[in-house]
Structures are given as structure tokens and as C-alpha cells.
Design a protein around this motif. Structure first.
Motif, mmCIF file in Angstrom:
data_model
loop_
_atom_site.group_PDB
_atom_site.id
_atom_site.type_symbol
_atom_site.label_atom_id
_atom_site.label_comp_id
_atom_site.label_asym_id
_atom_site.label_seq_id
_atom_site.Cartn_x
_atom_site.Cartn_y
_atom_site.Cartn_z
ATOM 1 N N THR A 166 82.816 3.073 50.182
ATOM 2 C CA THR A 166 83.607 3.620 51.296
ATOM 3 C C THR A 166 85.064 3.169 51.197
ATOM 4 O OG1 THR A 166 83.224 1.712 52.696
ATOM 5 C CG2 THR A 166 81.595 3.478 52.788
ATOM 6 N N THR A 167 85.837 3.584 52.204
ATOM 7 C CA THR A 167 87.265 3.255 52.207
ATOM 8 C C THR A 167 87.490 1.751 52.376
ATOM 9 O OG1 THR A 167 87.295 3.737 54.552
ATOM 10 C CG2 THR A 167 87.967 5.491 53.076
ATOM 11 N N ASN A 177 94.930 5.420 54.760
ATOM 12 C CA ASN A 177 93.559 5.552 55.233
ATOM 13 C C ASN A 177 93.541 6.102 56.646
ATOM 14 O OD1 ASN A 177 90.807 5.325 55.368
ATOM 15 N ND2 ASN A 177 90.842 3.183 55.991
ATOM 16 N N ASP A 204 85.899 -0.559 50.846
ATOM 17 C CA ASP A 204 85.904 -1.115 49.493
ATOM 18 C C ASP A 204 87.239 -0.856 48.814
ATOM 19 O OD1 ASP A 204 82.571 0.195 49.185
ATOM 20 O OD2 ASP A 204 83.214 -1.779 49.877
ATOM 21 N N VAL A 205 87.791 0.317 49.028
ATOM 22 C CA VAL A 205 89.068 0.644 48.388
ATOM 23 C C VAL A 205 90.179 -0.230 48.972
ATOM 24 C CG1 VAL A 205 90.707 2.475 47.891
ATOM 25 C CG2 VAL A 205 88.302 2.994 47.976
ATOM 26 N N LEU A 250 84.604 -1.822 42.788
ATOM 27 C CA LEU A 250 84.127 -1.020 43.914
ATOM 28 C C LEU A 250 82.605 -1.092 44.021
ATOM 29 C CD1 LEU A 250 86.348 2.164 43.688
ATOM 30 C CD2 LEU A 250 86.375 0.456 45.469
ATOM 31 N N VAL A 308 80.293 8.058 46.067
ATOM 32 C CA VAL A 308 81.561 7.620 46.627
ATOM 33 C C VAL A 308 81.906 8.597 47.744
ATOM 34 C CG1 VAL A 308 83.954 7.082 46.104
ATOM 35 C CG2 VAL A 308 82.230 6.828 44.341
ATOM 36 N N ALA A 361 86.952 7.863 50.515
ATOM 37 C CA ALA A 361 87.227 6.828 49.515
ATOM 38 C C ALA A 361 87.797 7.447 48.249
ATOM 39 C CB ALA A 361 85.940 6.059 49.198
#
Lengths: 107, 211
Positions: free
Chosen positions: B146-147, B168, B149-150, B133, A56, A60
Motif C-alpha cells: 500500500t501507500t 499521496n 509502504d511507499v 516494499l 500492489v 501505491a
């Protein structure tokens, strides 16, 4: 940076990887290349500990920590709203139960 | 990293309290552990690479390592043994801290059962989040979460999505600033050394011209 306490990145990372492993043991391992199989909760391992997989990214992780913090704060504040609507001083499990369905739908 | 280096654990009641699920016992035991953990860390002299020095998780981890001896051999690499109960305790501690802040803000108290319930819900939702995720990253044919996915995880509620997107961008900007600082630092050092040398030369020239 923040005046509020939150989830530490180490904790978030371990929480996520706890459940990544579960997915792999249920037979989805081949899709990731099957490098890592099985739980490692007991016994003496012969191989060195594998690196957490899938990785990860740091950003994230930070974002997930923020996400979880918002989750907890929402649960708490909605409980407070419910308790205030019922003219109570203490948030009991009953109030939490009433706000839980909408909370889970929102997250 | 042998177990024999660690002192015997200070509060043997933590695992039972955690198993019983009594929130107050768990919290008090965790607080007691922070003192014990600090003492033990000083004497044991272990070096753990990235574990942060905050009471909740590190205290729990110390307790994990102290109570394993009965079950496993002493040569076990313990850093990899993180059972769900310890993570739950760490989550519970963090949830307790956050609820305390809400109490201070709204002047409404939380019962111990409520805090325990919130931490249980958070822990269980984490499983869903983690699976989602992983699926998102796999769907995008990536091997790293990664971001993006978040952000996809936060899609259900519009204001939540907006907040997460803003966060973000904040994080991305912070990283850019840090990178810029790092690049500037070595340049500054070489520049400052050159400037100091130039000053010395100028000073020497002035002295020579005066004399």
C-alpha cells in the motif's frame, strides 16, 4: 493531469513484480504461502499464468511512479548542477558519478 | 493469441542495439517501432486489456512478441514473458523523455551515456525498492503493498518524504472526488429522468387547461 511525462503504471507494475519473483525463488516463498514458485521465462507452462503476487494497490503504483519520476529528475538536475559548477555545457558520465553517492543515500 | 496473427517485425535491429547498449540506436529503434507497432496493432486486431497506447512500453511489448517465435512454441502465452531487457528499454525511453524536459528547462544537454547511466541506475534501484516494499508489507502482516509502504520507502530524505506525503494526499483526494462523481451520476440520471417526466406532465396539464 501532469504536463511532465512520467513512468506509466503498467511499467512500474512490471518492474516491481520482476523483483518480487526473485525474492520468492530465493526461498522466501513459504512466507507468502508458497503459491507461486519459480521464473516463467521459458518452457511451456501447464498451468494458467498466475496473478501477480503480492498485489500492489493502484494508489501505491501511482505513488511509486511519482517516486521513480522524482528519482530520475533528481539525478538529472543534480548532474546539471555539477556540470554548471564545473562550467560545462554537457552533462557527462563524470558529473553523474560525482552526484551519484549522495543521490543513492537520499533515496 | 497466436503469433501467426502478427506481421513480421519491421526493424530487426532493435534486440542487437539493446544488447550492445548503444543508447542512440535504442532510442531511434524504439521510435521506428512506434510506427510499426501502430500499423501492426491495427492489422492484428489483438485486444490487450490494460496496456496503455503510448509509444514506449507498448512498442517494446510488440517487439517482444514479434521476436519470440525463434525461441518458443507458437502457443506460448506471451503476455507473461517480460524479460529484463525489454523493461530496461522501456525505462530508458521514459528516462530519455524526462531528461529532454530537464534539457529544455535548464538549457544544458545530456550525453547519451549519461541517459543510459541514469536508466541503468533506476533499473537497479528498482530491485532494492521492490524488495523493500515486499518486506514492509510482510512486516505489517499485509498481503498488499500500500501507500504506507511507499511512504516508508521515502523516509531517508525529509523533503522527499514531505513531497511523497503531499502527493499521496493529492491522489487520495482525487480518488474521493472520482468516487463522489460516480455516486452522483446514477442519482443525477434518475433525477433528470424524473424531472423530464414531470415537465411532460406539466406541459400536458397546461395544454389540457388551455383547451
Amino acid at each position: 493531469m501532469e504536463e511532465n511525462s512520467g513512468f506509466r503504471k503498467e511499467l512500474v507494475s512490471r518492474l516491481l513484480h520482476l523483483h518480487f519473483r526473485d525474492c520468492k525463488t530465493k526461498g522466501l516463498g513459504h512466507q507468502w504461502g508458497g503459491e507461486y514458485v519459480g521464473h516463467r521465462e521459458g518452457g511451456c507452462p501447464m498451468t494458467p499464468p498466475p496473478s501477480p503476487f503480492p498485489p500492489v494497490s493502484g494508489d501505491a503504483l501511482q505513488l511509486m511512479a511519482e517516486f521513480l519520476r522524482i528519482f530520475v529528475l533528481e539525478a538529472a538536475v543534480r548532474g546539471v548542477w555539477q556540470a554548471q559548477a564545473e562550467d560545462l555545457d554537457v552533462v557527462e558520465v563524470d558529473q553523474l558519478e560525482k552526484v551519484l553517492p549522495q543521490l543513492l543515500l537520499d533515496f | 493469441m497466436c503469433l501467426q496473427m502478427l506481421e513480421p517485425r519491421v526493424t530487426p535491429t532493435l534486440p542487437r542495439a539493446v544488447a550492445r547498449g548503444r543508447a542512440r540506436d535504442r532510442k531511434e529503434a524504439l521510435r521506428a517501432l512506434t510506427l510499426g507497432a501502430a500499423r501492426r496493432r491495427g492489422s492484428a486486431g489483438k485486444s490487450e486489456p490494460t496496456v496503455p497506447r503510448r509509444p514506449g512500453l507498448s512498442a517494446v511489448m510488440e517487439e517482444v512478441e514479434a521476436e519470440e517465435p525463434q525461441e518458443f512454441s507458437h502457443r506460448q502465452p506471451l503476455r507473461t514473458l517480460v524479460s529484463p531487457q525489454r523493461l530496461k528499454a522501456a525505462v530508458h525511453y521514459t528516462v530519455g523523455c524526462l531528461c529532454q524536459e530537464v534539457t529544455l528547462d535548464k538549457q544544458v544537454n545530456f550525453s547519451k551515456q549519461t541517459i543510459a547511466a541514469i536508466s541503468e541506475v533506476t533499473f537497479r534501484q528498482c530491485e532494492n525498492f521492490a524488495k523493500d516494499l515486499e518486506m514492509f508489507a510482510r512486516h505489517a502482516k499485509r498481503s498488499t503493498v500500500t501507500t504506507e509502504d511507499v511512504k516508508l520507502l521515502a523516509r531517508r530524505n525529509n523533503s522527499l518524504l514531505k513531497y511523497i506525503t503531499e502527493k499521496n494526499e493529492e491522489i487520495a483526494q482525487l480518488n474521493l472526488k472520482r468516487k463522489a462523481k460516480k455516486k452522483r451520476k446514477p442519482e443525477d440520471e434518475s433525477r433528470s429522468s424524473r424531472e423530464s417526466m414531470a415537465e411532460e406532465l406539466d406541459g400536458a396539464e397546461e395544454l389540457q387547461s388551455e383547451s
